[in-house]
Design an enzyme around this catalytic site. Structure first.
Site, PDB file in Angstrom:
ATOM      1  N   HIS A 178       0.854  -1.179   0.000  1.00  0.00           N
ATOM      2  CA  HIS A 178       0.000   0.000   0.000  1.00  0.00           C
ATOM      3  C   HIS A 178       0.891   1.230   0.000  1.00  0.00           C
ATOM      4  CE1 HIS A 178      -3.975  -1.734   0.405  1.00  0.00           C
ATOM      5  NE2 HIS A 178      -3.588  -2.494   1.430  1.00  0.00           N
ATOM      6  N   CYS A 228      -0.081   2.800  -4.445  1.00  0.00           N
ATOM      7  CA  CYS A 228      -0.802   4.012  -4.791  1.00  0.00           C
ATOM      8  C   CYS A 228       0.026   5.232  -4.449  1.00  0.00           C
ATOM      9  CB  CYS A 228      -2.129   4.080  -4.053  1.00  0.00           C
ATOM     10  SG  CYS A 228      -3.398   3.073  -4.847  1.00  0.00           S
TER      11      CYS A 228
END
Length: 357
Positions: A178, A228
């Site tokens: 992440h 991301c």
């Protein structure tokens, strides 16, 4: 000359030589000697490991119309010949001779602690397995670490940076996790450990700069980041498509986004910023544009890694890294209902070609 730039002309010449039969290359070398270009002929012969041969009659061969594929041995000249032709041009190429050519550290975070409020990254193991196989085939010594907290990630990076890379030609780091936006000076974005603590990408990169890793000075240091860059979802804009776009893959598609959180405490001090070395010989490839989400499929892995693996499979033997990353960006940008485009921060000084068999 109709091929365009000198680089395109070089590639066209390689293609022509490969499609004119096994005697085409010896004949080409012989012509170079006959026209007073013996130095280039010797360089090509050494790079392609061509044994001494008698001058051959130059008889053009008609391309096969049967659809049969060429013997793979005829394609073995592609990479060394292309490299030599590029060396003869003004541009320079990183020289990869060591085998393995360097370490490849893959950090794969799939399962996150409950306190982190970060979801399990289903499909990331598929990405990891693909890249393990791919970079092993490209002559890297692959090291894989799974589900690391932020401090454990730091330890692994520091451990790699402290190794002696003197006998190696490059270093590669892959991070699957992440990610988020962070305050930055050099490289945007941050990577989460499984404990929910973020590490700025610029901190990760700087472990391998000339000050912290002397044995990698002047050698390419490559970073591939599937995470991301923020929470924005890009719906794109309409254009006349030159290739069919992929349809959205349904509910199995997830993002690796997490909210932006400004770091606590004081900002960076001016004297600390001024002392940072120039990030030469570094390339950071991001799966998405800073601030935007990066899509991942539960069953087939992330769009970025899937595409990167396919492009390396098809073009690593003949194209430099930057050209391949353009192919990745083009292919990924055509996918899905929501849009995504990979990009890179490039501080390489030379062309980079992977070592291929």
């Amino acid at each position: 000359q109709s091929a365009g730039s000198r680089r395109e002309q070089a590639r066209q010449l390689v293609t022509d030589l490969e499609t004119r039969g096994k005697q085409a290359f010896p004949a080409f070398v012989s012509i170079l000697r006959d026209t007073g270009q013996g130095d280039l002929a010797d360089l090509l012969s050494r790079a392609c490991e061509l044994p001494p041969a008698q001058p051959a009659d130059v008889t053009p061969l008609e391309p096969s119309l049967s659809g049969e594929t060429r013997d793979r041995s005829e394609g073995c000249l592609m990479q060394p010949l292309l490299k030599v032709l590029l060396w003869a041009c003004p541009c320079q190429v990183y020289d990869l001779k060591a085998d393995p050519c360097g370490y490849c550290l893959i950090l794969n975070n799939v399962n996150f602690s409950r306190d982190s409020d970060l979801s399990t990254r289903a499909g990331s193991n598929i990405d990891c397995e693909k890249l393990e196989k791919r970079f092993k085939s490209l002559h890297f010594n692959v090291l894989t670490r799974q589900d690391l907290k932020a401090q454990e990630i730091v330890w692994e990076l520091q451990k790699l940076a402290r190794l002696d890379h003197s006998a190696l030609d490059c270093c590669l780091v892959v991070i699957l996790s992440h990610g988020c936006q962070t305050s930055h000076i050099q490289f945007p974005g941050g990577i989460y450990g499984t404990d929910g603590k973020a590490i700025p990408v610029e901190k990760i990169v700087n472990y391998f700069n000339g000050s912290h890793c002397p044995s990698l000075r002047g050698k390419p240091k490559l970073f591939f980041i599937q995470a991301c860059g923020g929470e924005q979802k890009d719906q794109g804009f309409e254009v006349e498509s030159d290739s069919p776009g992929d349809e959205a893959r349904g509910v199995s598609v997830e993002s690796d986004a997490t909210p932006f959180q400004a770091p606590s405490g004081a900002s960076d001090e001016p004297d600390a910023v001024a002392s940072l070395p120039t990030p030469s010989d570094i390339l950071v490839s991001y799966s998405t544009f800073p601030g935007f989400v990066s899509w991942r499929d539960r069953s087939s892995g992330s769009w970025y890694v899937e595409t990167l693996d396919n492009v390396l499979d098809q073009y690593a033997h003949s194209e430099d890294l930057l050209n391949m990353l353009l192919r990745v960006a083009h292919a990924v940008s055509a996918k899905g209902k929501y849009k995504q485009i990979p990009g890179c921060f490039n501080f390489l000084r030379k062309k980079f070609f992977f070592m291929c068999k």
